[in-house]
Design a protein around this motif. Structure first.
Motif, PDB file in Angstrom:
ATOM      1  N   TRP A 283     -12.290  -8.013  -7.390  1.00 58.50           N
ATOM      2  CA  TRP A 283     -11.727  -7.634  -6.176  1.00 58.50           C
ATOM      3  C   TRP A 283     -12.684  -7.602  -5.077  1.00 58.50           C
ATOM      4  O   TRP A 283     -12.352  -8.196  -3.941  1.00 58.50           O
TER       5      TRP A 283
ATOM      6  N   PRO B  53       0.637  -1.123   0.042  1.00 60.93           N
ATOM      7  CA  PRO B  53       0.060  -0.009   0.089  1.00 60.93           C
ATOM      8  C   PRO B  53       0.852   1.205  -0.072  1.00 60.93           C
ATOM      9  O   PRO B  53       1.933   1.151   0.480  1.00 60.93           O
TER      10      PRO B  53
ATOM     11  N   PHE C  30      -4.064  -1.120  -6.700  1.00 62.18           N
ATOM     12  CA  PHE C  30      -3.911  -1.706  -5.226  1.00 62.18           C
ATOM     13  C   PHE C  30      -3.197  -0.532  -4.310  1.00 62.18           C
ATOM     14  O   PHE C  30      -3.299  -1.046  -3.293  1.00 62.18           O
TER      15      PHE C  30
ATOM     16  N   VAL D 108      -4.434   3.651   4.623  1.00 60.99           N
ATOM     17  CA  VAL D 108      -4.146   2.178   4.732  1.00 60.99           C
ATOM     18  C   VAL D 108      -2.906   1.985   5.893  1.00 60.99           C
ATOM     19  O   VAL D 108      -1.873   2.702   5.644  1.00 60.99           O
TER      20      VAL D 108
ATOM     21  N   SER E 178     -11.405  -9.530  -1.533  1.00 58.24           N
ATOM     22  CA  SER E 178     -11.188  -8.783  -0.473  1.00 58.24           C
ATOM     23  C   SER E 178     -12.118  -9.236   0.590  1.00 58.24           C
ATOM     24  O   SER E 178     -11.577  -9.347   1.806  1.00 58.24           O
TER      25      SER E 178
ATOM     26  N   LYS F 132      -5.256  -0.123  -1.288  1.00 59.55           N
ATOM     27  CA  LYS F 132      -6.050  -1.098  -0.561  1.00 59.55           C
ATOM     28  C   LYS F 132      -5.058  -2.050   0.156  1.00 59.55           C
ATOM     29  O   LYS F 132      -3.912  -2.112   0.165  1.00 59.55           O
ATOM     30  N   ASN F 133      -5.454  -2.645   1.329  1.00 60.39           N
ATOM     31  CA  ASN F 133      -4.742  -3.123   2.446  1.00 60.39           C
ATOM     32  C   ASN F 133      -4.544  -4.674   2.045  1.00 60.39           C
ATOM     33  O   ASN F 133      -5.082  -5.584   2.619  1.00 60.39           O
TER      34      ASN F 133
END
Length: 336
Positions: A327, A69, A110, A75, A331, A113-114
């Motif tokens: 995703w 990230p 991405f 994040v 996720s 995103k975590n």
């Protein structure tokens, strides 16, 4: 390696035939060469690193690219987080840079995103599997051992992984992702598969698998043995679908019909005939394979999110769309 148009024509012919019948130095890295370890880590960008990992199984160093990230997002970049492994198909012409990085928007997608995203630079025609013997041309392939035993603990320790994993793949990597998940139940919480084939034992699977390996000068007999060898059955997703129970599944495929991404003049479409004719033929083969998988999973009451995309050929713009669409499934599974 064959030029890309010739390579795609070769695979396309095989796929169409199949369709008609029915792929910085790490601190303290002082491990023995007999043990898998990270030799060094190099920064390749604000959210991108390369880990050079010695594989004891393959007796060589493998480059693996990792996305983390972005530090400027919300994040928590220092907190443990899950990992998404992404397998490519054919065409890894550049041994230093994943085709996912060259053909998609994953760095941007991405960044907020975590999740850690892992891109192994695997050998062409490897099927991400352990070969039964070394190939005179392709060498020593032990990708299943590398991906499921050697690599995950090393990257989790160095990049803050929390042990929660998912895997995604396209084309050759699509079938391989599901094979790995079926052979290692619950090892991955989710699998996303784009435009793959899933049987290694019927005539379709035999013809397409052997054709793909042969394109790169290898012999699939060195992979899973001669026709009838039980190793082929052991890597057949249709036969081992039960191993996918409890794993969240997202499986997509195109119809083979050309769409706007295949039109002349679309950015990156330098060969419309190749994308339309060859890419269409390959996707028709993938469509037949995917319908077989859908029937096999339904027969065992294993849930899966199937997406049949029309139009859609065997090409990158459609896979970018499907990565984005898959995703939410990935996720949710990773956050459980």
């Amino acid at each position: 390696m064959l030029p890309r148009p010739q390579l795609r024509r070769t695979i396309g012919i095989a796929a169409l035939a199949c369709a008609l019948l029915a792929g910085l130095t790490a601190p303290g890295a002082t491990a023995s060469p007999a043990v898998a370890h990270i030799e060094r880590i190099v920064s390749e960008g604000p959210t991108q690193s390369a880990a050079y990992v010695y594989s004891a199984a393959m007796h060589k160093t493998v480059k693996v690219q990792i996305l983390t990230p972005a530090s400027h997002t919300t994040v928590p970049t220092t907190s443990p987080r899950p990992t998404l492994y992404m397998l490519s198909g054919l065409g890894e012409e550049d041994p230093t840079n994943s085709i996912w990085l060259r053909k998609t928007d994953i760095v941007k997608f991405f960044a907020g995103k975590n999740v850690n995203v892992v891109l192994p630079l695997a050998g062409n025609g490897s099927f991400y599997t352990d070969w039964r013997s070394d190939d005179p041309v392709l060498g020593r392939y032990r990708w299943e051992t590398f991906l499921t035993e050697e690599l995950p603990p090393l990257l989790d320790e160095r990049f803050g992984g929390n042990g929660s994993r998912a895997i995604a793949g396209l084309s050759m990597g699509a079938g391989s992702a599901l094979v790995l998940a079926a052979r290692h139940p619950r090892f991955y919480r989710a699998v996303a598969s784009y435009s793959g084939c899933y049987s290694a034992t019927d005539l379709t699977g035999q013809v397409s698998t052997r054709a793909i390996v042969k394109v790169f000068g290898g012999d699939a007999t060195n992979m899973w043995g001669p026709i009838g060898d039980p190793r082929w059955a052991a890597h057949d997703v249709i036969r081992h679908a039960a191993g996918l129970r409890g794993t969240d599944l997202y499986i997509s495929v195109g119809s083979g019909l050309p769409g706007r991404y295949d039109a002349p003049g679309y950015p990156g479409n330098d060969n419309p005939a190749d994308r339309t004719v060859v890419g269409g033929a390959i996707e028709v083969g993938s469509l037949a394979c995917t319908r077989r998988l859908q029937s096999a999973l339904a027969a065992q009451h294993i849930p899966a999110d199937f997406r049949f995309v029309s139009p859609g050929t065997h090409s990158w713009p459609y896979w970018v769309d499907q990565l984005h669409s898959s995703w939410p499934v990935i996720s949710r599974a990773l956050s459980r």
